[in-house]
Design a protein around this motif. Structure first.
Motif, mmCIF file in Angstrom:
data_model
loop_
_atom_site.group_PDB
_atom_site.id
_atom_site.type_symbol
_atom_site.label_atom_id
_atom_site.label_comp_id
_atom_site.label_asym_id
_atom_site.label_seq_id
_atom_site.Cartn_x
_atom_site.Cartn_y
_atom_site.Cartn_z
ATOM 1 N N ARG A 266 0.629 -1.222 0.157
ATOM 2 C CA ARG A 266 0.048 0.210 -0.061
ATOM 3 C C ARG A 266 1.023 1.051 0.131
ATOM 4 N NH1 ARG A 266 -2.220 2.858 4.575
ATOM 5 N NH2 ARG A 266 -4.199 4.155 3.875
ATOM 6 N N VAL A 267 1.835 1.408 0.985
ATOM 7 C CA VAL A 267 2.710 2.692 0.924
ATOM 8 C C VAL A 267 3.663 2.396 -0.284
ATOM 9 C CG1 VAL A 267 4.683 3.450 2.247
ATOM 10 C CG2 VAL A 267 2.846 2.345 3.531
ATOM 11 N N ALA A 268 4.222 1.559 -0.707
ATOM 12 C CA ALA A 268 4.946 1.504 -1.988
ATOM 13 C C ALA A 268 4.268 1.960 -3.231
ATOM 14 C CB ALA A 268 5.626 0.161 -2.215
ATOM 15 N N CYS A 269 2.829 1.552 -3.556
ATOM 16 C CA CYS A 269 2.169 2.121 -4.581
ATOM 17 C C CYS A 269 1.995 3.642 -4.405
ATOM 18 C CB CYS A 269 0.821 1.111 -4.476
ATOM 19 S SG CYS A 269 0.872 -0.505 -5.398
ATOM 20 N N SER A 270 1.572 3.840 -3.265
ATOM 21 C CA SER A 270 1.460 5.444 -3.111
ATOM 22 C C SER A 270 2.547 6.098 -3.432
ATOM 23 C CB SER A 270 0.758 5.724 -1.689
ATOM 24 O OG SER A 270 1.648 5.237 -0.853
ATOM 25 N N ALA A 271 3.625 5.897 -3.199
ATOM 26 C CA ALA A 271 4.858 6.392 -3.285
ATOM 27 C C ALA A 271 5.125 6.543 -4.764
ATOM 28 C CB ALA A 271 6.017 5.955 -2.523
ATOM 29 N N GLY A 272 4.920 5.311 -5.446
ATOM 30 C CA GLY A 272 5.387 5.194 -6.850
ATOM 31 C C GLY A 272 4.348 6.029 -7.575
ATOM 32 N N ALA A 273 3.009 6.283 -7.224
ATOM 33 C CA ALA A 273 2.018 7.349 -7.888
ATOM 34 C C ALA A 273 2.495 8.739 -7.683
ATOM 35 C CB ALA A 273 0.784 6.874 -7.347
ATOM 36 N N LEU A 274 3.074 8.898 -6.629
ATOM 37 C CA LEU A 274 3.448 10.312 -6.267
ATOM 38 C C LEU A 274 4.577 10.549 -7.333
ATOM 39 C CD1 LEU A 274 3.173 10.780 -2.459
ATOM 40 C CD2 LEU A 274 1.792 11.903 -4.292
ATOM 41 N N ALA A 275 5.404 9.632 -7.501
ATOM 42 C CA ALA A 275 6.822 9.864 -8.317
ATOM 43 C C ALA A 275 6.386 10.087 -9.706
ATOM 44 C CB ALA A 275 7.606 8.520 -8.178
ATOM 45 N N VAL A 276 5.322 9.737 -10.216
ATOM 46 C CA VAL A 276 5.047 9.800 -11.659
ATOM 47 C C VAL A 276 4.390 11.439 -12.007
ATOM 48 C CG1 VAL A 276 4.567 7.397 -12.162
ATOM 49 C CG2 VAL A 276 2.576 8.934 -11.756
ATOM 50 N N GLY A 277 4.066 11.981 -10.862
ATOM 51 C CA GLY A 277 3.474 13.260 -10.885
ATOM 52 C C GLY A 277 4.393 14.398 -10.883
ATOM 53 N N LYS A 278 5.913 13.894 -10.836
ATOM 54 C CA LYS A 278 6.991 14.878 -10.715
ATOM 55 C C LYS A 278 7.929 14.602 -11.791
ATOM 56 C CE LYS A 278 6.701 15.615 -5.659
ATOM 57 N NZ LYS A 278 7.430 15.563 -4.482
ATOM 58 N N LYS A 279 8.811 15.678 -12.447
ATOM 59 C CA LYS A 279 9.865 15.557 -13.258
ATOM 60 C C LYS A 279 10.989 14.820 -12.761
ATOM 61 C CE LYS A 279 10.862 16.592 -17.679
ATOM 62 N NZ LYS A 279 10.138 16.154 -18.841
ATOM 63 N N GLY A 280 11.699 14.045 -13.373
ATOM 64 C CA GLY A 280 13.030 13.287 -13.106
ATOM 65 C C GLY A 280 12.848 12.199 -12.058
ATOM 66 N N ALA A 281 13.851 11.426 -12.079
ATOM 67 C CA ALA A 281 13.703 10.277 -11.419
ATOM 68 C C ALA A 281 14.202 10.245 -10.169
ATOM 69 C CB ALA A 281 14.881 9.351 -12.193
ATOM 70 N N ALA A 282 15.246 10.821 -9.532
ATOM 71 C CA ALA A 282 15.569 10.786 -8.058
ATOM 72 C C ALA A 282 14.924 12.040 -7.651
ATOM 73 C CB ALA A 282 17.018 11.160 -8.015
ATOM 74 N N ALA A 283 14.712 13.074 -8.492
ATOM 75 C CA ALA A 283 13.992 14.490 -7.947
ATOM 76 C C ALA A 283 12.548 14.118 -7.893
ATOM 77 C CB ALA A 283 14.079 15.482 -8.945
ATOM 78 N N GLY A 284 11.869 13.218 -8.415
ATOM 79 C CA GLY A 284 10.621 12.882 -8.163
ATOM 80 C C GLY A 284 10.287 12.011 -7.029
#
Length: 298
Positions: A266-284
């Motif tokens: 649950r936590v990992a899926c939410s973190a991954g979802a938030l990451a696609v909403g930002k530009k860049g790999a580490a920066a997101g």
């Protein structure tokens, strides 16, 4: 539990385009940007942001100080990173208007991670610690063997999936973190046959646990004793680069801190979802507080 990530460190050279370039075609990029990346760096940052004591082992070239600084600023221990002559690893990334990407990797200093270096670093860790590996540096099979001799847990994200993995004793792996392509390739099944992948992988590696990420559909955890599923979270896609690495780091952080596998998903899926909403790999990669605020709103 401490986590040692023996992984890649890349400079991501990112080109925003309307659509991906085709054979024999020249197109003009809409924008050019540079980011810190590499599956190793991304996953270390995700682990550290999720609250786990994280050490990174790997190599940078003469142009890699920014990579080390970003790890340090994110809370990762960087004292074991080698500084070598020549260029650091880098990636050439196209990102289209839908936020999808394609990537070319140049190994650089990542290709110089030696067995001697891995042996020296692993001696600093203890039974019960975890080593995380991907397939962007050499000698990962040796790292698995040496980690197991020290009674460490072994987590493996076999990306990119290629013939180098055939040289590894995958029976040593405790946790596989896979997407559909990687899961299908390891199992010898169609990437669309999720049930077939589950059955085959648990037959092949009965002592291991597996996480299969399914993009916007979420993820599934399974081993021979239990199965957990988590639906994806719907968000606006800006850039998918690094979302899988974010998921990996947050999931393993949950394992390291003793959470249930269902909660880890649950936590990992939410973190991954938030990451696609930002530009860049580490920066997101989101902070832990962002992830739990997001979950609290669902």
């Amino acid at each position: 539990m401490r986590v040692l990530n023996i992984g890649s460190l890349n400079i991501d050279r990112t080109y925003t385009v309307r659509r991906f370039v085709r054979p024999k075609e020249t197109i003009r990029a809409l924008k050019y940007e540079e980011f810190c990346g590499g599956k190793g760096l991304n996953q270390s940052i995700a682990l550290a942001k999720a609250g786990v004591e994280t050490y990174h082992a790997g190599a940078v070239g003469c142009d890699g100080e920014t990579l080390v600084d970003m790890l340090t600023d994110s809370g990762v221990h960087t004292e074991y990173i080698e500084h070598l002559e020549g260029p650091s690893g880098h990636a050439v990334i196209q990102v289209n208007e839908e936020g999808q990407n394609n990537i070319i990797i140049v190994g650089g200093a990542n290709e110089k991670v030696s067995r001697e270096y891995i042996y020296q670093i692993l001696q600093k860790f203890e039974p019960g610690d975890m080593v995380l590996l991907q397939n962007e540096v050499p000698n990962i099979g040796f790292a698995m063997e040496e980690a197991k001799k020290r009674k460490m847990l072994v987590a493996f994200n076999p990306s990119p999936i290629n013939e180098a993995i055939d040289q590894c004793d995958l029976g040593l792996v405790d946790y596989f973190i896979l997407n559909e392509v990687e899961g299908g390739a390891l199992a010898g099944e169609s990437m669309d046959d999720i049930e077939g992948i589950q059955i085959k992988l648990t037959e092949m590696y009965p002592d291991a646990s597996f996480v299969l990420t399914l993009g916007e559909k979420g993820a599934v955890f399974f081993n021979k004793k239990e199965v957990h599923r988590q639906n994806g979270f719907q968000v606006e896609t800006v850039d998918t680069t690094g979302a899988g690495d974010t998921f990996c780091g947050y999931f393993l952080a949950g394992v390291a801190t003793g959470n249930t596998y269902g909660e880890c998903l649950r936590v990992a899926c939410s973190a991954g979802a938030l990451a696609v909403g930002k530009k860049g790999a580490a920066a997101g990669i989101p902070e832990k507080t962002e992830v739990f605020e997001f979950l609290g709103s669902k």
